[in-house]
Design a protein around this motif. Sequence first.
Motif, PDB file in Angstrom:
ATOM      1  N   SER A   1     -56.986  21.833  43.906  1.00 25.87           N
ATOM      2  CA  SER A   1     -58.002  22.568  43.151  1.00 25.87           C
ATOM      3  C   SER A   1     -57.942  22.259  41.661  1.00 25.87           C
ATOM      4  O   SER A   1     -58.753  22.767  40.895  1.00 25.87           O
ATOM      5  CB  SER A   1     -57.818  24.080  43.359  1.00 25.87           C
ATOM      6  OG  SER A   1     -56.540  24.492  42.898  1.00 25.87           O
ATOM      7  N   GLU A   2     -56.998  21.428  41.252  1.00 24.37           N
ATOM      8  CA  GLU A   2     -56.798  21.185  39.832  1.00 24.37           C
ATOM      9  C   GLU A   2     -57.770  20.151  39.285  1.00 24.37           C
ATOM     10  O   GLU A   2     -58.306  19.311  40.016  1.00 24.37           O
ATOM     11  CB  GLU A   2     -55.365  20.710  39.583  1.00 24.37           C
ATOM     12  CG  GLU A   2     -55.052  19.367  40.221  1.00 24.37           C
ATOM     13  CD  GLU A   2     -53.593  18.981  40.076  1.00 24.37           C
ATOM     14  OE1 GLU A   2     -52.769  19.882  39.905  1.00 24.37           O
ATOM     15  OE2 GLU A   2     -53.291  17.784  40.137  1.00 24.37           O
ATOM     16  N   ASN A   3     -57.990  20.227  37.979  1.00 25.39           N
ATOM     17  CA  ASN A   3     -58.753  19.214  37.262  1.00 25.39           C
ATOM     18  C   ASN A   3     -57.758  18.294  36.566  1.00 25.39           C
ATOM     19  O   ASN A   3     -56.957  18.753  35.748  1.00 25.39           O
ATOM     20  CB  ASN A   3     -59.673  19.865  36.224  1.00 25.39           C
ATOM     21  CG  ASN A   3     -60.701  20.784  36.852  1.00 25.39           C
ATOM     22  OD1 ASN A   3     -61.245  20.478  37.901  1.00 25.39           O
ATOM     23  ND2 ASN A   3     -60.963  21.915  36.216  1.00 25.39           N
ATOM     24  N   SER A   4     -57.786  17.024  36.902  1.00 26.69           N
ATOM     25  CA  SER A   4     -56.803  16.119  36.323  1.00 26.69           C
ATOM     26  C   SER A   4     -57.342  14.698  36.295  1.00 26.69           C
ATOM     27  O   SER A   4     -58.291  14.361  37.000  1.00 26.69           O
ATOM     28  CB  SER A   4     -55.494  16.155  37.120  1.00 26.69           C
ATOM     29  OG  SER A   4     -55.705  15.683  38.440  1.00 26.69           O
TER      30      SER A   4
ATOM     31  N   LYS B   1     -53.275  16.978  33.470  1.00 31.24           N
ATOM     32  CA  LYS B   1     -53.892  18.123  34.144  1.00 31.24           C
ATOM     33  C   LYS B   1     -54.507  19.036  33.085  1.00 31.24           C
ATOM     34  O   LYS B   1     -53.807  19.521  32.199  1.00 31.24           O
ATOM     35  CB  LYS B   1     -52.852  18.883  34.966  1.00 31.24           C
ATOM     36  CG  LYS B   1     -52.119  18.009  35.981  1.00 31.24           C
ATOM     37  CD  LYS B   1     -51.059  18.804  36.733  1.00 31.24           C
ATOM     38  CE  LYS B   1     -50.224  17.901  37.625  1.00 31.24           C
ATOM     39  NZ  LYS B   1     -51.017  17.286  38.704  1.00 31.24           N
ATOM     40  N   THR B   2     -55.809  19.268  33.212  1.00 31.42           N
ATOM     41  CA  THR B   2     -56.517  20.069  32.217  1.00 31.42           C
ATOM     42  C   THR B   2     -56.845  21.478  32.695  1.00 31.42           C
ATOM     43  O   THR B   2     -57.326  22.296  31.918  1.00 31.42           O
ATOM     44  CB  THR B   2     -57.819  19.368  31.804  1.00 31.42           C
ATOM     45  OG1 THR B   2     -58.640  19.166  32.968  1.00 31.42           O
ATOM     46  CG2 THR B   2     -57.528  18.010  31.171  1.00 31.42           C
ATOM     47  N   GLY B   3     -56.600  21.777  33.957  1.00 29.23           N
ATOM     48  CA  GLY B   3     -56.874  23.128  34.451  1.00 29.23           C
ATOM     49  C   GLY B   3     -56.695  23.218  35.951  1.00 29.23           C
ATOM     50  O   GLY B   3     -56.713  22.213  36.661  1.00 29.23           O
ATOM     51  N   GLY B   4     -56.501  24.439  36.432  1.00 31.24           N
ATOM     52  CA  GLY B   4     -56.396  24.673  37.864  1.00 31.24           C
ATOM     53  C   GLY B   4     -55.113  24.191  38.496  1.00 31.24           C
ATOM     54  O   GLY B   4     -55.022  24.109  39.720  1.00 31.24           O
ATOM     55  N   PHE B   5     -54.087  23.872  37.688  1.00 31.13           N
ATOM     56  CA  PHE B   5     -52.846  23.350  38.257  1.00 31.13           C
ATOM     57  C   PHE B   5     -52.022  24.470  38.879  1.00 31.13           C
ATOM     58  O   PHE B   5     -52.197  25.649  38.583  1.00 31.13           O
ATOM     59  CB  PHE B   5     -52.027  22.595  37.202  1.00 31.13           C
ATOM     60  CG  PHE B   5     -52.042  23.204  35.834  1.00 31.13           C
ATOM     61  CD1 PHE B   5     -51.173  24.222  35.503  1.00 31.13           C
ATOM     62  CD2 PHE B   5     -52.937  22.754  34.872  1.00 31.13           C
ATOM     63  CE1 PHE B   5     -51.182  24.784  34.244  1.00 31.13           C
ATOM     64  CE2 PHE B   5     -52.960  23.310  33.605  1.00 31.13           C
ATOM     65  CZ  PHE B   5     -52.083  24.330  33.287  1.00 31.13           C
ATOM     66  N   GLY B   6     -51.090  24.076  39.749  1.00 35.14           N
ATOM     67  CA  GLY B   6     -50.332  25.030  40.543  1.00 35.14           C
ATOM     68  C   GLY B   6     -49.240  25.751  39.775  1.00 35.14           C
ATOM     69  O   GLY B   6     -48.954  25.469  38.605  1.00 35.14           O
TER      70      GLY B   6
ATOM     71  N   VAL C   1     -51.133  20.137  31.171  1.00 43.42           N
ATOM     72  CA  VAL C   1     -49.853  19.630  31.653  1.00 43.42           C
ATOM     73  C   VAL C   1     -49.908  18.108  31.674  1.00 43.42           C
ATOM     74  O   VAL C   1     -50.879  17.518  32.158  1.00 43.42           O
ATOM     75  CB  VAL C   1     -49.538  20.161  33.069  1.00 43.42           C
ATOM     76  CG1 VAL C   1     -48.321  19.456  33.650  1.00 43.42           C
ATOM     77  CG2 VAL C   1     -49.307  21.661  33.026  1.00 43.42           C
ATOM     78  N   VAL C   2     -48.867  17.480  31.149  1.00 43.39           N
ATOM     79  CA  VAL C   2     -48.733  16.024  31.174  1.00 43.39           C
ATOM     80  C   VAL C   2     -47.547  15.697  32.073  1.00 43.39           C
ATOM     81  O   VAL C   2     -46.407  16.024  31.748  1.00 43.39           O
ATOM     82  CB  VAL C   2     -48.513  15.457  29.757  1.00 43.39           C
ATOM     83  CG1 VAL C   2     -48.388  13.942  29.810  1.00 43.39           C
ATOM     84  CG2 VAL C   2     -49.655  15.871  28.843  1.00 43.39           C
ATOM     85  N   ASN C   3     -47.825  15.080  33.209  1.00 41.91           N
ATOM     86  CA  ASN C   3     -46.792  14.778  34.199  1.00 41.91           C
ATOM     87  C   ASN C   3     -46.626  13.264  34.292  1.00 41.91           C
ATOM     88  O   ASN C   3     -47.526  12.560  34.746  1.00 41.91           O
ATOM     89  CB  ASN C   3     -47.191  15.359  35.561  1.00 41.91           C
ATOM     90  CG  ASN C   3     -46.063  15.265  36.572  1.00 41.91           C
ATOM     91  OD1 ASN C   3     -44.891  15.267  36.213  1.00 41.91           O
ATOM     92  ND2 ASN C   3     -46.410  15.174  37.841  1.00 41.91           N
ATOM     93  N   ILE C   4     -45.472  12.762  33.848  1.00 42.11           N
ATOM     94  CA  ILE C   4     -45.213  11.325  33.795  1.00 42.11           C
ATOM     95  C   ILE C   4     -44.260  10.923  34.919  1.00 42.11           C
ATOM     96  O   ILE C   4     -43.246  11.585  35.151  1.00 42.11           O
ATOM     97  CB  ILE C   4     -44.597  10.919  32.438  1.00 42.11           C
ATOM     98  CG1 ILE C   4     -45.546  11.294  31.294  1.00 42.11           C
ATOM     99  CG2 ILE C   4     -44.287   9.431  32.408  1.00 42.11           C
ATOM    100  CD1 ILE C   4     -46.866  10.573  31.317  1.00 42.11           C
TER     101      ILE C   4
END
Length: 238
Positions: free
Chosen positions: A118-121, A202-207, A217-220
């Motif tokens: 459901s996230e925007n990324s 990730k700009t929104g809707g993340f878990g 959120v920046v996930n590398i």
Amino acid sequence: MASVTLAVAPVAHAQSTTVGSVFGQIAGQAGSQVMVDNASTGLKRTVQVDASGRFTAAALPPGKYKATLLKDGKVVSTVDLDVLAGRGAEAVFEVAQTRQLESVQVVGRAPTIDVSRSENSSTFTAVQLGTLPIATRDLNGIIALAANTTRADTRYAGGVSIGGGAPSENSYYINGFPVTNALTQLGSIELPFGAIAQADIKTGGFGAEFGRSVGGVVNITTKSGSNEWKGGASVSIE
């Protein structure tokens, strides 16, 4: 008087943030097997096709894979896939069936929508980062490629605003570990640009596994060793 000091180590987040999966459904292939193979690392995994034709190979490190459909030990079909961290890649096999031809029906297949997320990324792989026009070859330059992001005001320590939040409201992770600057909450430790295998903005809707973030959120995910010899060079002029 005795004193006790407690040290709390960072906790790794769920595997779903650092690994991906391969899934699919094949009609009339119950009891068959699907082998997923990463030639670069030598990783192989074989899963069974269930009675409904579904199969899933989970916890796969990001990379390029070949999925092979096997029936009685014989190769029926193969397909190449890109597995990304935190996402599932659907394997669609072309299975030939022997039967009397009565009619020909042409069917178009729309891209599958991943309803499990459901996230925007926006996700950028190392190959994409090597070809996209990036203003600065650093983390802020990568973040600026994603939608709903903008450079923050330099009067307020700069950084990047994600989803309308302040730069201090973003969270940063490397291979599932939180690496946000604990003192200022602005940015994180920097990796060499060539060490990044995948950047997920990730700009929104993340878990819930990405807590303590009002902005983005920046996930590398970093590159790992393989069975292939590779080399490279880069020049930076400042």
